[in-house]
Design a protein around this motif. Structure first.
Motif, short mmCIF file in Angstrom:
data_model
loop_
_atom_site.label_atom_id
_atom_site.label_comp_id
_atom_site.label_asym_id
_atom_site.label_seq_id
_atom_site.Cartn_x
_atom_site.Cartn_y
_atom_site.Cartn_z
N ASP A 414 0.81 -1.22 0.00
CA ASP A 414 0.00 0.00 0.00
C ASP A 414 0.84 1.26 0.00
O ASP A 414 0.37 2.32 -0.42
CB ASP A 414 -0.94 -0.01 1.21
CG ASP A 414 -2.04 -1.03 1.08
OD1 ASP A 414 -2.55 -1.22 -0.05
OD2 ASP A 414 -2.41 -1.66 2.09
N VAL A 415 2.07 1.17 0.47
CA VAL A 415 2.97 2.33 0.42
C VAL A 415 3.18 2.77 -1.02
O VAL A 415 3.07 3.95 -1.37
CB VAL A 415 4.32 2.00 1.09
CG1 VAL A 415 5.27 3.19 1.01
CG2 VAL A 415 4.10 1.57 2.54
N GLU A 416 3.44 1.79 -1.88
CA GLU A 416 3.64 2.08 -3.31
C GLU A 416 2.34 2.54 -3.95
O GLU A 416 2.33 3.47 -4.77
CB GLU A 416 4.19 0.85 -4.01
CG GLU A 416 4.65 1.08 -5.43
CD GLU A 416 5.91 1.93 -5.50
OE1 GLU A 416 6.13 2.56 -6.55
OE2 GLU A 416 6.66 1.97 -4.51
N PHE A 417 1.23 1.90 -3.61
CA PHE A 417 -0.06 2.24 -4.23
C PHE A 417 -0.42 3.70 -3.99
O PHE A 417 -0.74 4.44 -4.92
CB PHE A 417 -1.16 1.33 -3.69
CG PHE A 417 -1.14 -0.07 -4.21
CD1 PHE A 417 -0.70 -0.35 -5.49
CD2 PHE A 417 -1.56 -1.13 -3.41
CE1 PHE A 417 -0.69 -1.66 -5.98
CE2 PHE A 417 -1.56 -2.43 -3.88
CZ PHE A 417 -1.12 -2.70 -5.17
N LEU A 418 -0.38 4.15 -2.72
CA LEU A 418 -0.79 5.52 -2.44
C LEU A 418 0.22 6.52 -3.01
O LEU A 418 -0.18 7.60 -3.48
CB LEU A 418 -0.95 5.73 -0.93
CG LEU A 418 -1.46 7.13 -0.50
CD1 LEU A 418 -2.75 7.50 -1.23
CD2 LEU A 418 -1.65 7.20 1.00
N THR A 419 1.49 6.19 -3.00
CA THR A 419 2.49 7.09 -3.60
C THR A 419 2.18 7.32 -5.07
O THR A 419 2.20 8.47 -5.55
CB THR A 419 3.90 6.53 -3.43
OG1 THR A 419 4.18 6.31 -2.04
CG2 THR A 419 4.93 7.49 -3.99
N ARG A 420 1.90 6.26 -5.80
CA ARG A 420 1.61 6.40 -7.23
C ARG A 420 0.36 7.24 -7.46
O ARG A 420 0.32 8.09 -8.38
CB ARG A 420 1.45 5.02 -7.87
CG ARG A 420 2.79 4.37 -8.17
CD ARG A 420 2.74 2.90 -8.45
NE ARG A 420 1.58 2.42 -9.16
CZ ARG A 420 1.26 1.12 -9.27
NH1 ARG A 420 2.03 0.22 -8.67
NH2 ARG A 420 0.21 0.74 -9.94
N ALA A 421 -0.66 7.05 -6.63
CA ALA A 421 -1.89 7.85 -6.79
C ALA A 421 -1.61 9.33 -6.52
O ALA A 421 -2.14 10.20 -7.23
CB ALA A 421 -2.97 7.33 -5.85
N LEU A 422 -0.79 9.63 -5.53
CA LEU A 422 -0.50 11.02 -5.21
C LEU A 422 0.42 11.67 -6.24
O LEU A 422 0.32 12.88 -6.50
CB LEU A 422 0.10 11.12 -3.81
CG LEU A 422 -0.83 10.76 -2.64
CD1 LEU A 422 -0.11 10.95 -1.31
CD2 LEU A 422 -2.11 11.57 -2.69
N VAL A 423 1.32 10.90 -6.83
CA VAL A 423 2.13 11.45 -7.93
C VAL A 423 1.22 11.82 -9.10
O VAL A 423 1.39 12.90 -9.72
CB VAL A 423 3.21 10.43 -8.37
CG1 VAL A 423 3.88 10.89 -9.66
CG2 VAL A 423 4.26 10.26 -7.28
#
Length: 432
Positions: A414-423
Motif C-alpha cells: 500500500d505504500v507504493e499504491f498511495l504514492t503512485r496515486a498522489l504522484v
C-alpha cells in the motif's frame, strides 16, 4: 523507482522520527537535499515561478511548496499530520517509589495503553537550554536506547487482569527509570545526553517537551514481507508518502504538502490544522504570484483540491464484526477513501470521483471505508482544513491494524499504491 528502496527509506524515516520535531527535521533534510529553499515566516519572502521552498512552524509542522511554472491558478494539496498518540513526560516528571526513580507521564491523544507495558522505552523530543553566554536554544534529543520501562503487574497479584481491568494512567503508567535515583537525576542525564548529541556544555535546562517511545526498530514482517510494523505509522506513513510523491512529481504544477502537528489532540493550535499556518503560507504565495486580494485568493482555493491522508482501519481477521460487511478495507488492497455522512471525513462524491480517476490513471486499486452505523467515527485534518480554507477536500488513507497502539501494522504494497496515486494527483493538469 524500486519498491524495496522506498520501503528502506520508510523504515529509516520512521526510526529517525520518534517525535513530531524529529519528523519535521527528517523531512526538512530530504527537502534540502532536493533543492528546496527554507524560508522564515518572520522574514520577507521573494518568490519566483517554478521555485520550490518549505517553511516550518514550532519546528513540528511543515509546509512544502512547489510553485507552478506558468501562473498560480490551482494547487494540488496533500495533507498529513506529524504527531502520534503516546506518553509525554510531565514538567516535574520525577517521582520516587519503592527505591526507584520513575517518570510521571501525561497521555497525549487517544493512547491504546496496554501495549505500552513491558516495552523497552527511550526518550525523545526537544529541550530548551540557556547557554553560558545567555543564548536560549531549542535542541532535539533522541535517546535511542532502553532507559525506561512500564512493568506489568504479575497475574498472580491480579487474577482479574484478563477480564478487562481498567488502566489508571496516573498510578499505573509511570515508567521505571533509575534504581536508587533521586530528584535532579533526570535533568542531569538530559544534560549529559545533550552534550553527547550536540556537543554543548555548561548549559541550563529551561524547559522540555519529551515523550517515551519504543526503541524496537520498524520492520518488514511476514513470510513475503507483506507487512510494515512500526510505532507511529499513524500518521508518519502519510507524511512519508506525501513527501515521496512531492519529490517524484514532474514539477509542472503547483503542489503543496502540509504536515500539521496536534491532530491527535484536536488540531487547535498555532501550528495545527485548525490554526492559521497553511492559510498564512497560501496567502503570502497568492499575494506575490496569484490574483491579488480576497477575491483572487478565494478563486485560487476553489480551483484547488486537497487530499488529506490519514490511515484507515483495515479489516482485522480476529475482529471482522467491527466493520460494516461491505466496507472492510484489506491490507495491501490499495488506498482507502474514507466516507462519513456526518462530515467526520471531508469526502464528497466529487472529490471521491477525482481520486478514483487518479487511481485508474495510476493503475492502483482503491477501497472505501465507512464505519458501522452503530459505532462512532474518528476524524482527520481533512474536515478541519476544509472548514478553515473552504478547499474541496477528500480523506484517504493506507489501511492499518492496531491504530494508536505503540506498534502498528500496515501493508507494504500500500505504500507504493498511495504514492503512485498522489504522484498522479501532483502532475494532474485538470482538477475539476
Amino acid at each position: 523507482m524500486s519498491r524495496e528502496a522506498r520501503l528502506e527509506r520508510l523504515l529509516e524515516f520512521l526510526h529517525r522520527s520518534p517525535s513530531p520535531w524529529h519528523a519535521v527535521a527528517s523531512m526538512s533534510e530530504r527537502l534540502d537535499a532536493a533543492g528546496f529553499r527554507r524560508l522564515d515566516e518572520s522574514q520577507t519572502w521573494q518568490l519566483t515561478p517554478g521555485e520550490r521552498f518549505y517553511v516550518t512552524r514550532n519546528d513540528s509542522s511543515i509546509v512544502a511548496f512547489q510553485l507552478p511554472r506558468d501562473g498560480l491558478e490551482a494547487l494540488r494539496m496533500i495533507g498529513a499530520h506529524t504527531d502520534s498518540p503516546g506518553l509525554r513526560l510531565k514538567p516535574n516528571a520525577e517521582r520516587l517509589s519503592a527505591g526507584w526513580l520513575q517518570l510521571g507521564v501525561e497521555l497525549y491523544g487517544g493512547v491504546l495503553l496496554s501495549p505500552w507495558f513491558d516495552r523497552e522505552l527511550g526518550l525523545a523530543g526537544r529541550v530548551h537550554v540557556r547557554h553560558p553566554d545567555g543564548r536560549i536554544e531549542g535542541l532535539l534529543l533522541h535517546v535511542d536506547q532502553p532507559v525506561a520501562i512500564v512493568p506489568s503487574l504479575a497475574i498472580h497479584l491480579d487474577r482479574e487482569v484478563n477480564n478487562g481491568r481498567p488502566i489508571n494512567a496516573q498510578t499505573q503508567m509511570p515508567a521505571v527509570f533509575l534504581q536508587g535515583g533521586e530528584n535532579g537525576d533526570l535533568r542531569r542525564l538530559l544534560l549529559e545526553w545533550l552534550e553527547q548529541q550536540h556537543g554543548v556544555a555548561g548549559c541550563e535546562i529551561l524547559d522540555f517537551e519529551l515523550g517515551l517511545h519504543d526503541v524496537q526498530p520498524p520492520a518488514l514482517v511476514g513470510v513475503k514481507r507483506e507487512l510494515v510494523a512500526s510505532a507511529r505509522l499513524d500518521n508518519l506513513l502519510s507524511c512519508f508518502i506525501g513527501l515521496e510523491a512531492l519529490l517524484e512529481s514532474d514539477g509542472s504544477q503547483g503542489v503543496v504538502l502540509v504536515a500539521n502537528d496536534h491532530e491527535e489532540v484536536g488540531s487547535a493550535s498555532g501550528c495545527g490544522a485548525q490554526g492559521p499556518f497553511l492559510g498564512d503560507v497560501l496567502r503570502r504565495v497568492n499575494a506575490q504570484l496569484g490574483e491579488p486580494g480576497d477575491e483572487g485568493f478565494i478563486r485560487l482555493i476553489q480551483a484547488s483540491r486537497m487530499i488529506s491522508c490519514d490511515n484507515a482501519h483495515a479489516l482485522h481477521p480476529n475482529f471482522t464484526d467491527k466493520h460494516d460487511a461491505a466496507h472492510g478495507p484489506a491490507l495491501n488492497g490499495g488506498p482507502v477513501i474514507k466516507v462519513n455522512a456526518n462530515q467526520r471525513y471531508a469526502t464528497n462524491s466529487a472529490t471521491a470521483a477525482l481520486f478514483r480517476d487518479l487511481c485508474r490513471e495510476a493503475d492502483v486499486p482503491v477501497q472505501t471505508f465507512v464505519t458501522r452505523a452503530d459505532m462512532g467515527c474518528g476524524s482527520t485534518i481533512g474536515p478541519i482544513t476544509a472548514t478553515e480554507l473552504g478547499v474541496p477536500t477528500l480523506d484517504v488513507g493506507v489501511p492499518q491494524w492496531a491504530m494508536h497502539s505503540i506498534r502498528e501494522t500496515a501493508g507494504s504494497l500500500d505504500v507504493e499504491f498511495l504514492t503512485r496515486a498522489l504522484v498522479a494527483f501532483a502532475n494532474r493538469t485538470q482538477l475539476a
